[in-house]
Scaffold this motif. Structure first.
Motif, PDB file in Angstrom:
ATOM      1  N   ARG A  39       0.817  -1.223   0.000  1.00 35.45           N
ATOM      2  CA  ARG A  39       0.000   0.000   0.000  1.00 35.45           C
ATOM      3  C   ARG A  39       0.849   1.270   0.000  1.00 35.45           C
ATOM      4  O   ARG A  39       0.712   2.117  -0.882  1.00 35.45           O
ATOM      5  N   TRP A  40       1.722   1.437   1.007  1.00 37.45           N
ATOM      6  CA  TRP A  40       2.494   2.668   1.105  1.00 37.45           C
ATOM      7  C   TRP A  40       3.516   2.787  -0.018  1.00 37.45           C
ATOM      8  O   TRP A  40       3.878   3.902  -0.427  1.00 37.45           O
ATOM      9  N   HIS A  41       3.957   1.650  -0.526  1.00 36.81           N
ATOM     10  CA  HIS A  41       4.873   1.694  -1.670  1.00 36.81           C
ATOM     11  C   HIS A  41       4.161   2.181  -2.927  1.00 36.81           C
ATOM     12  O   HIS A  41       4.813   2.522  -3.917  1.00 36.81           O
ATOM     13  N   LEU A  42       2.839   2.199  -2.912  1.00 43.37           N
ATOM     14  CA  LEU A  42       2.060   2.726  -4.038  1.00 43.37           C
ATOM     15  C   LEU A  42       1.530   4.125  -3.747  1.00 43.37           C
ATOM     16  O   LEU A  42       1.454   4.970  -4.642  1.00 43.37           O
ATOM     17  N   ILE A  43       1.184   4.393  -2.488  1.00 39.41           N
ATOM     18  CA  ILE A  43       0.675   5.719  -2.111  1.00 39.41           C
ATOM     19  C   ILE A  43       1.741   6.796  -2.312  1.00 39.41           C
ATOM     20  O   ILE A  43       1.475   7.873  -2.867  1.00 39.41           O
ATOM     21  N   ILE A  44       2.966   6.521  -1.873  1.00 38.89           N
ATOM     22  CA  ILE A  44       4.030   7.528  -1.956  1.00 38.89           C
ATOM     23  C   ILE A  44       4.322   7.940  -3.398  1.00 38.89           C
ATOM     24  O   ILE A  44       4.395   9.141  -3.706  1.00 38.89           O
ATOM     25  N   PRO A  45       4.475   6.991  -4.360  1.00 34.87           N
ATOM     26  CA  PRO A  45       4.669   7.425  -5.750  1.00 34.87           C
ATOM     27  C   PRO A  45       3.507   8.252  -6.297  1.00 34.87           C
ATOM     28  O   PRO A  45       3.720   9.191  -7.077  1.00 34.87           O
ATOM     29  N   CYS A  46       2.269   7.905  -5.912  1.00 30.91           N
ATOM     30  CA  CYS A  46       1.108   8.699  -6.348  1.00 30.91           C
ATOM     31  C   CYS A  46       1.241  10.146  -5.893  1.00 30.91           C
ATOM     32  O   CYS A  46       1.005  11.088  -6.663  1.00 30.91           O
ATOM     33  N   MET A  47       1.646  10.331  -4.641  1.00 32.34           N
ATOM     34  CA  MET A  47       1.782  11.680  -4.105  1.00 32.34           C
ATOM     35  C   MET A  47       2.978  12.418  -4.722  1.00 32.34           C
ATOM     36  O   MET A  47       2.939  13.641  -4.883  1.00 32.34           O
ATOM     37  N   MET A  48       4.027  11.677  -5.066  1.00 28.54           N
ATOM     38  CA  MET A  48       5.145  12.303  -5.782  1.00 28.54           C
ATOM     39  C   MET A  48       4.669  12.896  -7.101  1.00 28.54           C
ATOM     40  O   MET A  48       5.029  14.015  -7.483  1.00 28.54           O
ATOM     41  N   GLY A  49       3.839  12.126  -7.822  1.00 33.24           N
ATOM     42  CA  GLY A  49       3.284  12.612  -9.082  1.00 33.24           C
ATOM     43  C   GLY A  49       2.451  13.864  -8.883  1.00 33.24           C
ATOM     44  O   GLY A  49       2.553  14.824  -9.657  1.00 33.24           O
ATOM     45  N   ALA A  50       1.621  13.877  -7.824  1.00 35.51           N
ATOM     46  CA  ALA A  50       0.772  15.037  -7.547  1.00 35.51           C
ATOM     47  C   ALA A  50       1.617  16.269  -7.237  1.00 35.51           C
ATOM     48  O   ALA A  50       1.344  17.367  -7.753  1.00 35.51           O
ATOM     49  N   VAL A  51       2.658  16.102  -6.433  1.00 36.44           N
ATOM     50  CA  VAL A  51       3.536  17.230  -6.087  1.00 36.44           C
ATOM     51  C   VAL A  51       4.217  17.788  -7.343  1.00 36.44           C
ATOM     52  O   VAL A  51       4.306  19.005  -7.526  1.00 36.44           O
ATOM     53  N   GLY A  52       4.696  16.888  -8.200  1.00 35.15           N
ATOM     54  CA  GLY A  52       5.352  17.334  -9.424  1.00 35.15           C
ATOM     55  C   GLY A  52       4.449  18.185 -10.295  1.00 35.15           C
ATOM     56  O   GLY A  52       4.850  19.257 -10.785  1.00 35.15           O
ATOM     57  N   PHE A  53       3.195  17.752 -10.480  1.00 38.14           N
ATOM     58  CA  PHE A  53       2.271  18.508 -11.332  1.00 38.14           C
ATOM     59  C   PHE A  53       1.812  19.809 -10.672  1.00 38.14           C
ATOM     60  O   PHE A  53       1.626  20.822 -11.350  1.00 38.14           O
ATOM     61  N   LEU A  54       1.625  19.790  -9.341  1.00 34.35           N
ATOM     62  CA  LEU A  54       1.202  21.010  -8.652  1.00 34.35           C
ATOM     63  C   LEU A  54       2.258  22.109  -8.762  1.00 34.35           C
ATOM     64  O   LEU A  54       1.928  23.301  -8.781  1.00 34.35           O
ATOM     65  N   ALA A  55       3.530  21.715  -8.843  1.00 32.85           N
ATOM     66  CA  ALA A  55       4.608  22.708  -8.895  1.00 32.85           C
ATOM     67  C   ALA A  55       4.812  23.296 -10.294  1.00 32.85           C
ATOM     68  O   ALA A  55       5.355  24.404 -10.428  1.00 32.85           O
ATOM     69  N   LEU A  56       4.387  22.567 -11.345  1.00 29.73           N
ATOM     70  CA  LEU A  56       4.708  22.988 -12.716  1.00 29.73           C
ATOM     71  C   LEU A  56       4.252  24.414 -13.068  1.00 29.73           C
ATOM     72  O   LEU A  56       5.007  25.158 -13.719  1.00 29.73           O
ATOM     73  N   PRO A  57       3.043  24.854 -12.679  1.00 30.67           N
ATOM     74  CA  PRO A  57       2.641  26.221 -13.060  1.00 30.67           C
ATOM     75  C   PRO A  57       3.579  27.303 -12.547  1.00 30.67           C
ATOM     76  O   PRO A  57       3.672  28.373 -13.155  1.00 30.67           O
ATOM     77  N   TRP A  58       4.261  27.040 -11.443  1.00 32.13           N
ATOM     78  CA  TRP A  58       5.099  28.069 -10.827  1.00 32.13           C
ATOM     79  C   TRP A  58       6.528  28.063 -11.378  1.00 32.13           C
ATOM     80  O   TRP A  58       7.295  28.986 -11.091  1.00 32.13           O
ATOM     81  N   VAL A  59       6.894  27.039 -12.150  1.00 35.39           N
ATOM     82  CA  VAL A  59       8.281  26.948 -12.633  1.00 35.39           C
ATOM     83  C   VAL A  59       8.359  26.888 -14.156  1.00 35.39           C
ATOM     84  O   VAL A  59       9.427  26.652 -14.714  1.00 35.39           O
ATOM     85  N   ILE A  60       7.231  27.103 -14.843  1.00 34.07           N
ATOM     86  CA  ILE A  60       7.186  26.913 -16.288  1.00 34.07           C
ATOM     87  C   ILE A  60       8.104  27.888 -17.028  1.00 34.07           C
ATOM     88  O   ILE A  60       8.494  27.657 -18.174  1.00 34.07           O
ATOM     89  N   HIS A  61       8.487  28.980 -16.354  1.00 33.20           N
ATOM     90  CA  HIS A  61       9.384  29.952 -16.973  1.00 33.20           C
ATOM     91  C   HIS A  61      10.819  29.435 -17.062  1.00 33.20           C
ATOM     92  O   HIS A  61      11.647  30.010 -17.771  1.00 33.20           O
ATOM     93  N   SER A  62      11.115  28.371 -16.336  1.00 32.47           N
ATOM     94  CA  SER A  62      12.478  27.846 -16.283  1.00 32.47           C
ATOM     95  C   SER A  62      12.518  26.415 -16.798  1.00 32.47           C
ATOM     96  O   SER A  62      11.864  25.531 -16.233  1.00 32.47           O
ATOM     97  N   THR A  63      13.295  26.163 -17.846  1.00 31.98           N
ATOM     98  CA  THR A  63      13.407  24.808 -18.383  1.00 31.98           C
ATOM     99  C   THR A  63      14.006  23.862 -17.353  1.00 31.98           C
ATOM    100  O   THR A  63      13.528  22.733 -17.176  1.00 31.98           O
ATOM    101  N   SER A  64      15.052  24.304 -16.639  1.00 35.86           N
ATOM    102  CA  SER A  64      15.719  23.424 -15.679  1.00 35.86           C
ATOM    103  C   SER A  64      14.813  23.079 -14.502  1.00 35.86           C
ATOM    104  O   SER A  64      14.732  21.909 -14.089  1.00 35.86           O
ATOM    105  N   LEU A  65      14.109  24.079 -13.941  1.00 33.22           N
ATOM    106  CA  LEU A  65      13.197  23.790 -12.823  1.00 33.22           C
ATOM    107  C   LEU A  65      12.015  22.934 -13.283  1.00 33.22           C
ATOM    108  O   LEU A  65      11.556  22.051 -12.553  1.00 33.22           O
TER     109      LEU A  65
END
Length: 433
Positions: A315-341
């Motif tokens: 369970r937790w080995h699947l929950i944690i990757p799901c949340m990693m994906g959510a964090v990655g997408f939530l951050a994208l709008p704030w870093v879209i100006h930077s290719t590296s970020l």
């Protein structure tokens, strides 16, 4: 003391048998998955030239990219039942040859209707491949050995990005204008050939069952068959395939699959577009940069798969990757100006989302076996892959509507968080084996 030595010798022999099976099956199947995934998502690269050349809007592309999954959904369960009946050698080979031929036909696309039709037919052709391989591997490995094996097999997905994205970028740039064809047409044709060749090779290389494997000795077969019998006994009476459709556990894991697949195709179908929106214009440079998130995914997939088997925790080995994906997408709008970020957070998202795939497949096989397992795998995968349609279409529609990708990123993150919550509701004793 003597008994301990005997037990150690038995375990050592068993480990050696599974290593032999793994070296025989897993590299070949991983390459097949790499080619399957490449032919499924290379349309994301073709879009960079094809949409402009043919006048396709973001919505047209999104609908065409997603309609693949309608065909996939309609034929998924029948295809997996056919594999169970006719055997992997015949059915997986048939799938690969058919999808290779259809993929090559994309060179003739001129109108949205042709685009939609071929994407739908490609979905019909490929239906049953991934769940078929999952079911095939369950016929060889018991549950406590499957997570790591599935992680290695599923590395074909990020490897298709690492190898295929630069290759696609190179073909689109380097072959443009050759024989009067555009670069995207050459890309579709050249990348379809390996699928046909590997499909033909399946007929000679794969064995449909342990009994038919001539490369195993009788003692080695006995080890594998004993492990499968013990697992079937522990699972209890086999459930009839028809009962799967009314089993609430199967519907729950289908929801989980739908949620993480929303993120999976948000990444794979739109990665080139995401990177282009940061200011990168060269197809080759986009291809090289888009390989970076997939490299991160490979290491993450292997680490989580190995840890899940070691601790026998799912369970937790699947929950944690799901949340990693959510964090990655939530951050994208704030870093879209930077290719590296943007690449940093795309890497976090890709590593989490793609890691979900091999870990997810330990769920349906933890409480079902035989034809019921084949049906549950196909059902959850077909329902889950409808997210490929909704995700592809909604991202294209929202980008056209808002002239921005931000709302699409938030939609994907929300689905991943819903998936994490659904995983949390599964009783640990049901899947931690």
């Amino acid at each position: 003391m003597e008994s301990t030595l005997q037990t150690g010798a038995v375990r050592s022999f068993e480990d050696a048998v599974y290593r032999k099976v793994s070296w025989r099956l897993v590299p070949f199947l991983m390459v097949c998955f790499l080619i399957a995934y490449l032919d499924r998502v290379n349309v994301g690269f073709a879009k960079l030239q094809m949409s402009q050349e043919l006048g396709f809007s973001e919505t047209i592309y999104g609908l065409g990219a997603g309609i693949f999954f309608i065909g996939y959904f309609l034929f998924e369960v029948p295809s997996n039942l056919a594999l169970h009946r006719f055997g992997a050698k015949l059915w997986i080979g048939r799938i690969m040859i058919t999808w290779g031929i259809i993929s090559a036909c994309f060179v003739f696309v001129k109108t949205p209707t042709m685009f939609y039709t071929l994407r739908f037919l490609l979905g019909l052709a490929e239906a049953g491949f991934t769940p078929g391989i999952v079911y095939y591997l369950t016929c060889w490995y018991p549950a406590h050995r499957r997570a790591k094996i599935m992680a290695i097999y599923c590395m074909g997905s990020p490897l298709s990005g690492i190898i295929g994205n630069p290759l696609s970028g190179f073909l689109m740039g380097g072959m443009a204008g050759v024989a009067g064809w555009s670069g995207w047409q050459w890309m579709f044709l050249i990348e379809a050939v390996p699928a046909i060749l590997l499909g033909l090779f399946c007929f000679f290389y794969l064995d449909s069952s342990i009994d038919k494997a001539k490369w195993l000795s009788s003692d080695e077969k006995r080890v594998l068959q004993t492990a499968k019998r013990e697992e079937a006994k522990a699972a209890g009476p086999e459930v009839r395939a028809g009962k799967v459709f009314t089993d609430p556990r199967v519907w729950l894991i289908s929801l989980i699959c739908f949620c993480y697949v929303t993120g999976q195709y948000g990444i794979t179908l739109w990665m080139p577009t995401f990177i282009k929106s940061t200011g990168v214009t060269s197809p080759l440079h986009i291809g090289l940069l888009s390989a970076i998130p997939y490299i991160a995914a490979i290491f993450t997939m292997y680490a989580f798969g190995r840890s899940a088997d070691k601790h026998r925790e799912r369970r937790w080995h699947l929950i944690i990757p799901c949340m990693m994906g959510a964090v990655g997408f939530l951050a994208l709008p704030w870093v879209i100006h930077s290719t590296s970020l943007s690449l940093v957070f795309l890497s976090i998202a890709a590593a989490g989302i793609l890691t979900c795939t091999p870990l997810f497949w330990s769920l349906p096989t933890a409480f079902l076996s035989g034809a019921a397992a084949a049906t549950a795998i196909a059902m959850s995968n077909s329902i889950g892959n409808l997210a490929g349609f909704t995700s592809g279409y909604m991202i294209g529609y929202l980008r056209d509507l808002t002239q921005s990708g931000n709302s699409a990123y938030f939609m994907i993150a929300g689905m991943l968080m819903l998936g994490a919550f659904a995983i949390w509701t599964i009783p640990a004793k049901l899947v931690n084996k």
